[in-house]
Structure formats: structure tokens, C-alpha cells
Design a protein around this motif. Structure first.
Motif, short mmCIF file in Angstrom:
data_model
loop_
_atom_site.label_atom_id
_atom_site.label_comp_id
_atom_site.label_asym_id
_atom_site.label_seq_id
_atom_site.Cartn_x
_atom_site.Cartn_y
_atom_site.Cartn_z
N THR A 1 7.16 95.13 -16.51
CA THR A 1 8.77 95.07 -16.69
C THR A 1 9.90 95.53 -16.04
OG1 THR A 1 7.89 94.20 -18.91
CG2 THR A 1 10.81 95.08 -18.49
N ALA A 2 9.31 97.02 -14.93
CA ALA A 2 10.22 97.76 -14.51
C ALA A 2 10.76 97.35 -13.32
CB ALA A 2 9.77 99.45 -14.58
N ARG A 3 9.51 96.45 -12.39
CA ARG A 3 10.29 95.63 -11.72
C ARG A 3 11.61 94.04 -11.87
NH1 ARG A 3 4.34 93.17 -10.25
NH2 ARG A 3 4.99 92.65 -8.16
N ILE A 4 11.90 94.39 -13.52
CA ILE A 4 12.37 92.88 -13.25
C ILE A 4 14.02 93.87 -12.86
CG2 ILE A 4 14.29 92.03 -14.84
CD1 ILE A 4 12.25 91.55 -17.02
N ARG A 5 14.98 93.10 -11.66
CA ARG A 5 15.99 93.88 -11.31
C ARG A 5 17.35 92.83 -11.17
NH1 ARG A 5 13.80 93.22 -5.31
NH2 ARG A 5 12.99 91.22 -6.08
N CYS A 6 17.61 92.38 -12.98
CA CYS A 6 18.54 91.70 -12.58
C CYS A 6 18.58 91.92 -14.24
CB CYS A 6 18.17 90.27 -12.50
SG CYS A 6 17.14 88.83 -13.33
N PRO A 7 20.42 91.45 -14.65
CA PRO A 7 20.05 91.12 -16.03
C PRO A 7 19.48 90.50 -17.30
CG PRO A 7 22.59 91.48 -14.85
CD PRO A 7 20.66 90.92 -14.16
N VAL A 8 18.84 90.98 -17.94
CA VAL A 8 18.34 89.67 -18.65
C VAL A 8 18.97 90.01 -20.09
CG1 VAL A 8 15.86 89.30 -20.27
CG2 VAL A 8 15.73 91.07 -18.19
N TRP A 9 19.17 87.92 -20.77
CA TRP A 9 19.77 88.23 -21.92
C TRP A 9 18.62 87.19 -23.20
CZ3 TRP A 9 20.56 83.54 -24.23
CH2 TRP A 9 20.75 83.49 -24.98
N ALA A 10 18.72 87.70 -24.06
CA ALA A 10 17.86 87.36 -25.22
C ALA A 10 18.36 86.29 -26.04
CB ALA A 10 16.84 88.50 -25.09
N GLY A 11 18.46 84.89 -27.13
CA GLY A 11 18.54 84.86 -27.69
C GLY A 11 17.52 84.60 -28.69
N HIS B 1 24.75 77.01 -34.22
CA HIS B 1 24.23 78.38 -33.09
C HIS B 1 23.61 77.23 -31.57
CE1 HIS B 1 24.90 81.18 -35.68
NE2 HIS B 1 23.81 81.60 -36.36
N ALA B 2 23.43 76.25 -31.76
CA ALA B 2 23.32 75.82 -30.45
C ALA B 2 24.24 75.64 -29.91
CB ALA B 2 22.49 74.63 -30.76
N GLU B 3 25.21 75.33 -30.10
CA GLU B 3 26.23 75.51 -29.48
C GLU B 3 26.94 76.88 -28.43
OE1 GLU B 3 29.33 73.51 -31.35
OE2 GLU B 3 28.75 71.53 -30.92
N ARG B 4 26.64 77.95 -30.04
CA ARG B 4 26.54 79.29 -28.97
C ARG B 4 26.26 79.67 -27.85
NH1 ARG B 4 28.38 81.16 -35.88
NH2 ARG B 4 30.40 80.83 -35.39
N ALA B 5 24.72 79.50 -28.51
CA ALA B 5 23.81 80.00 -27.81
C ALA B 5 23.76 79.18 -25.76
CB ALA B 5 21.59 79.66 -28.11
N TRP B 6 24.60 77.95 -26.47
CA TRP B 6 24.23 77.38 -24.70
C TRP B 6 25.71 78.30 -24.19
CZ3 TRP B 6 22.50 75.20 -20.59
CH2 TRP B 6 23.05 74.34 -20.19
N ARG B 7 27.01 77.95 -24.83
CA ARG B 7 28.15 79.14 -24.35
C ARG B 7 27.78 80.51 -23.78
NH1 ARG B 7 30.48 76.58 -28.57
NH2 ARG B 7 30.46 78.78 -29.59
N ASP B 8 26.26 81.05 -24.41
CA ASP B 8 25.93 81.99 -24.09
C ASP B 8 25.34 82.16 -23.10
OD1 ASP B 8 27.70 83.88 -26.42
OD2 ASP B 8 25.59 83.30 -27.59
N VAL B 9 24.40 81.03 -22.67
CA VAL B 9 23.71 80.44 -21.39
C VAL B 9 24.92 81.28 -20.32
CG1 VAL B 9 22.15 79.33 -19.73
CG2 VAL B 9 21.45 80.56 -22.26
N GLY C 1 27.84 81.96 -20.32
CA GLY C 1 28.20 82.96 -20.06
C GLY C 1 27.95 84.30 -19.09
N LEU C 2 26.01 83.69 -19.44
CA LEU C 2 25.34 84.63 -18.24
C LEU C 2 25.65 84.37 -16.95
CD1 LEU C 2 23.15 86.56 -18.41
CD2 LEU C 2 21.70 85.01 -18.48
N LEU C 3 25.67 83.25 -16.55
CA LEU C 3 25.44 82.22 -15.37
C LEU C 3 26.40 83.03 -14.76
CD1 LEU C 3 23.48 79.20 -15.67
CD2 LEU C 3 22.40 81.00 -15.00
N ALA C 4 27.68 82.76 -15.86
CA ALA C 4 29.14 83.14 -15.18
C ALA C 4 29.54 84.50 -14.19
CB ALA C 4 30.14 82.91 -15.97
N GLU C 5 28.97 85.45 -15.48
CA GLU C 5 28.74 86.30 -15.04
C GLU C 5 27.89 87.43 -13.66
OE1 GLU C 5 27.27 91.46 -16.88
OE2 GLU C 5 28.16 89.57 -18.46
N CYS C 6 26.46 86.48 -13.45
CA CYS C 6 25.57 86.83 -12.74
C CYS C 6 25.41 86.18 -11.31
CB CYS C 6 24.39 86.98 -13.57
SG CYS C 6 24.17 88.29 -14.86
N LEU C 7 26.01 84.68 -11.70
CA LEU C 7 26.06 83.74 -10.59
C LEU C 7 26.92 82.96 -11.08
CD1 LEU C 7 23.47 83.02 -9.02
CD2 LEU C 7 23.34 81.49 -10.81
#
Length: 241
Positions: A153-163, A221-229, A231-237
């Protein structure tokens, strides 16, 4: 939003001919890209629509396949296919790499700007790509809070978001704690969102078939999880306009 084009892509992986769904925004220049993995039963229109929605936002998006174009309607048949897969990181990585090669091979894809998002089994595959050292800008996993081989797991070089849903019996508190402990020990930039009252696969609209115990849709929560995804992309990509 922008107009998009879509096409079916076929490619070999795991001894099968996979049938993925590629969505591409209008234009000619290279774009950031998202690899999108489905839940255990396989690729269906829910994930195809998500790929289309990402393309409308300016991403090249590939919804990849797990089962050679098959969607499992029988939960026990699905488990017979998926459980050995989840127990074999090498197989998961091979499925992920095959799809990633297709996405990288698309001329509109910026190969240095790719994120991997997955649901259930697809999320586990996204994590395994990170553990394999793939250069990703972000990893997102919904319901797929799997742990990996020691040290990788130390080889992961990017932010990880989990829901995950708080009432998910397939990803119970002990599994969540093992996942977050592994991320923390490896020094990963991680986040976990627990959606109160939600079951497993809470993000997926109801299906007219038998489902496993503990599976259920939670529209809010389905809508919220999609918004969170997103948001992750907007921040990192972020998509340049």
C-alpha cells in the motif's frame, strides 16, 4: 457540459473478451481520464451512464468490464466468480491493467492524468492498481474497502477516497478499521466517508432480481457519494476549460 461520443471497446483480460464502454468529450486535445470499475455483478447501464456523465464534464472515461460482457443475476453465481477474484490480487491487477491500457491507448487521453474510481469489486481493482505502483492522480472506492499485501500500500502515490454505508454487512466496521489502519500505516493521503444508515451497494438503483442480504439502495446517499467522487476528481484531476 459538452457533447460526447461513445463506443464499445473489446479487449482480452482474465481469459475473457471484455466489453467496455468508452465515453469521450468533444474536441481534439488530450483530456484527463477516468477508469471506472463496476460492482460485482458486472458492467451495466448504471456505470455506462456514469462514464457518459464524466465525459460531459470533460473527462475521457472508460467503464471497464469484469466478466466478459456478462451481468450476473444470480447472487451465488456472482459470488462464485467474484470471491476467487477478490482473493487474487494478481488477477485483479491484470484486469485493471488491461482496461488501463485501453484507456491510455485512446488518443484523447492524457496518459499522465488518470484517476481510477470503482464500486465494490471495481473499487478493489482500483486500489490494487495503486498498490501495484501505477501512476494515478486519485483513487476512489465505494464499498470496496479491501486490504492488500503487506507493504504494498505504500506504493500508492495519490490521494485515496473511500465511501461505505454504516450498515453495510459486507464491509463491516472491522473491515473499515483494517482498511484505514493500512492506509495510515502506509502514509497514504486517505479519506473515508461513512454514509449513515446505508447498506451495501447503496449507490446502485434497485434491480429487478434477487440480491444478497444487506444490499439496498439509498437515493440520498447515492447522490452524495457521486458528488463526493466528483469532488475528488475536481481536486486531484481538474478539467481545464
Amino acid at each position: 457540459m459538452t457533447t460526447i461520443t461513445t463506443r464499445t471497446v473489446t479487449y482480452p483480460a482474465d481469459g475473457l473478451m471484455m466489453v467496455g464502454h468508452l465515453a469521450i468529450p468533444s474536441g481534439t486535445g488530450r483530456r484527463p481520464a477516468v477508469l471506472l470499475g463496476p460492482e460485482g455483478p458486472g458492467l451495466n447501464d448504471v456505470q455506462r451512464d456514469r462514464a457518459d456523465a464524466l465525459a460531459e464534464l470533460g473527462y475521457v472515461a472508460l467503464a471497464f468490464d469484469l466478466h466478459g460482457g456478462h451481468w450476473f443475476t444470480d447472487p451465488q453465481e456472482m459470488l462464485a466468480r467474484v470471491m476467487p477474484l477478490l482473493a487474487d490480487p494478481g488477477r485483479m491487477r491484470a484486469i485493471g491493467h488491461a482496461a488501463l491500457d485501453v484507456l491510455r491507448g485512446e488518443p484523447r487521453t492524457d496518459p499522465g492524468r488518470i484517476a481510477a474510481i470503482g464500486y465494490g469489486t471495481g473499487g478493489a481493482i482500483a486500489l490494487e492498481l495503486g498498490r501495484d505502483g501505477v501512476d494515478l492522480r486519485a483513487i476512489g472506492t465505494v464499498n470496496g474497502l479491501t486490504t492488500g499485501e503487506p507493504g504494498e500500500t505504500a506504493r500508492i502515490r495519490c490521494p485515496v477516497w473511500a465511501g461505505v454505508g454504516s450498515e453495510d454487512p459486507i464491509m463491516p466496521p472491522a473491515q473499515r478499521e483494517a482498511f484505514t489502519a493500512e492506509m495510515q500505516a502506509a502514509g497514504v493521503d486517505w479519506r473515508l466517508v461513512v454514509y449513515g444508515g446505508a447498506l451495501h451497494a447503496f449507490h446502485h438503483p434497485p434491480v429487478d432480481q434477487t440480491v444478497l442480504p444487506g444490499v439496498g439502495h439509498h437515493p440520498r446517499h447515492a447522490e452524495r457519494a457521486w458528488r463526493d467522487v466528483l469532488g475528488l476528481l475536481a481536486e486531484c484531476l481538474p478539467v481545464a476549460r
